[in-house]
Design an enzyme around this catalytic site. Sequence first.
Site, PDB file in Angstrom:
ATOM      1  N   LYS A  13     -10.734   6.465  19.000  1.00 18.17           N
ATOM      2  CA  LYS A  13     -11.696   7.517  19.368  1.00 18.17           C
ATOM      3  C   LYS A  13     -13.064   7.279  18.736  1.00 18.17           C
ATOM      4  CE  LYS A  13      -9.426  11.064  17.714  1.00 18.17           C
ATOM      5  NZ  LYS A  13      -8.238  10.428  17.130  1.00 18.17           N
ATOM      6  N   ARG A  88      -8.123  19.792  17.668  1.00 17.26           N
ATOM      7  CA  ARG A  88      -6.887  19.147  17.225  1.00 17.26           C
ATOM      8  C   ARG A  88      -5.722  20.120  17.263  1.00 17.26           C
ATOM      9  NH1 ARG A  88      -9.278  14.823  13.822  1.00 17.26           N
ATOM     10  NH2 ARG A  88      -7.654  13.472  13.010  1.00 17.26           N
ATOM     11  N   ARG A 122      -7.007  -1.138   8.621  1.00 20.88           N
ATOM     12  CA  ARG A 122      -8.342  -0.579   8.788  1.00 20.88           C
ATOM     13  C   ARG A 122      -9.081  -0.534   7.449  1.00 20.88           C
ATOM     14  NH1 ARG A 122      -9.170   4.761  12.494  1.00 20.88           N
ATOM     15  NH2 ARG A 122      -8.674   6.045  10.703  1.00 20.88           N
ATOM     16  N   ARG A 153      -9.357   3.852   3.464  1.00 15.64           N
ATOM     17  CA  ARG A 153      -9.501   5.306   3.401  1.00 15.64           C
ATOM     18  C   ARG A 153      -8.245   5.902   2.796  1.00 15.64           C
ATOM     19  NH1 ARG A 153     -11.358   7.449   9.245  1.00 15.64           N
ATOM     20  NH2 ARG A 153      -9.636   8.848   8.828  1.00 15.64           N
ATOM     21  N   ARG A 164      -0.028  12.028   9.293  1.00 15.02           N
ATOM     22  CA  ARG A 164      -1.046  12.267  10.331  1.00 15.02           C
ATOM     23  C   ARG A 164      -0.447  12.098  11.719  1.00 15.02           C
ATOM     24  NH1 ARG A 164      -5.531   8.243   8.951  1.00 15.02           N
ATOM     25  NH2 ARG A 164      -6.813   9.275  10.519  1.00 15.02           N
TER      26      ARG A 164
HETATM   27  P1  AMP Z   1     -10.292  11.748  11.474  1.00 10.86           P
HETATM   28  O1  AMP Z   1     -11.329  10.885  10.876  1.00 10.86           O
HETATM   29  O2  AMP Z   1     -10.702  12.370  12.784  1.00 10.86           O
HETATM   30  O3  AMP Z   1      -8.949  11.071  11.570  1.00 10.86           O
HETATM   31  O4  AMP Z   1     -10.098  13.011  10.487  1.00 10.86           O
HETATM   32  C1  AMP Z   1      -9.731  12.820   9.138  1.00 10.86           C
HETATM   33  C2  AMP Z   1      -9.099  14.086   8.588  1.00 10.86           C
HETATM   34  O5  AMP Z   1     -10.036  15.177   8.652  1.00 10.86           O
HETATM   35  C3  AMP Z   1      -7.873  14.586   9.346  1.00 10.86           C
HETATM   36  O6  AMP Z   1      -6.682  13.917   8.962  1.00 10.86           O
HETATM   37  C4  AMP Z   1      -7.870  16.059   8.949  1.00 10.86           C
HETATM   38  O7  AMP Z   1      -7.398  16.239   7.629  1.00 10.86           O
HETATM   39  C5  AMP Z   1      -9.358  16.390   8.960  1.00 10.86           C
HETATM   40  N1  AMP Z   1      -9.798  16.834  10.303  1.00 10.86           N
HETATM   41  C6  AMP Z   1     -10.620  16.159  11.161  1.00 10.86           C
HETATM   42  N2  AMP Z   1     -10.808  16.845  12.295  1.00 10.86           N
HETATM   43  C7  AMP Z   1     -10.078  17.978  12.186  1.00 10.86           C
HETATM   44  C8  AMP Z   1      -9.843  19.089  13.033  1.00 10.86           C
HETATM   45  N3  AMP Z   1     -10.392  19.168  14.274  1.00 10.86           N
HETATM   46  N4  AMP Z   1      -9.042  20.077  12.576  1.00 10.86           N
HETATM   47  C9  AMP Z   1      -8.486  20.016  11.351  1.00 10.86           C
HETATM   48  N5  AMP Z   1      -8.645  19.001  10.500  1.00 10.86           N
HETATM   49  C10 AMP Z   1      -9.438  17.976  10.895  1.00 10.86           C
END
Ligand code: AMP
Length: 206
Positions: A13, A88, A122, A153, A164
């Site tokens: 994404k 999400r 990654r 990360r 996740r």
């Molecule tokens: P990402 O980089 O999109 O994988 O997001 C990293 C982390 O941020 C996720 O594992 C969640 O802990 C938090 N996060 C990101 N977007 C959301 C969302 N829309 N709702 C809740 N938590 C989020």
Amino acid sequence: MKIILLGAPGSGKGTHAQQLTKQLNIPQISTGDIFRKNLKEGTPLGLQVKDILAQGKLVPDEITVAIVKDRLAEPDCANGYILDGFPRSIKQAEELDKFDNIDCAVEIDVDKDAIVRRLSGRRFCPDCNGTFHISTLSDATKCPACGGKLIVREDDKEATVKERLRVYDETTAPLLQYYKAQGKLKTVDGNGTIEEVYAKILKVLQ
Ligand code: AMP
């Protein structure tokens, strides 16, 4: 155009949102990037979400929705945007529907074992927010874009990745049905190269 990118963690994404934002000249809104920026800067929000991110759980809907609502009200979003990592949960999608009307949700569909391979290889650059895969790096410690020091990360570590993916299946995957019912879902096979998948995304957006 108001676009949502849907897909499991590691489905690409962020990578495709970055390409789309340049090509379509509309901003990429990544809730993950917003949380990581706050974490890095040690803001009150950053402190609030630190443990949640490290555990691979979701930040509460009220917090996330309020941030996105404010961000989408900014002038640069007037002609459209790409949402990367939001919504999400069904609750977040319902809240989004109350304050905006998206055009389409593009699902990037990738096999689970490919996702685990991608996430474990990654590397992230905290200086320029770039994400890379070790298979493409001559030096796995140095950012090829800005020279910064690459890190794994916290939430790409194995236990967190598993959590996740579990959270995705349980809370985020139901969104596919939600947008399908609205006639807005477009699914793209995300198992090819970055270029191949991007071409498919552009095609469904036409
Ligand atoms: P990402 O980089 O999109 O994988 O997001 C990293 C982390 O941020 C996720 O594992 C969640 O802990 C938090 N996060 C990101 N977007 C959301 C969302 N829309 N709702 C809740 N938590 C989020």
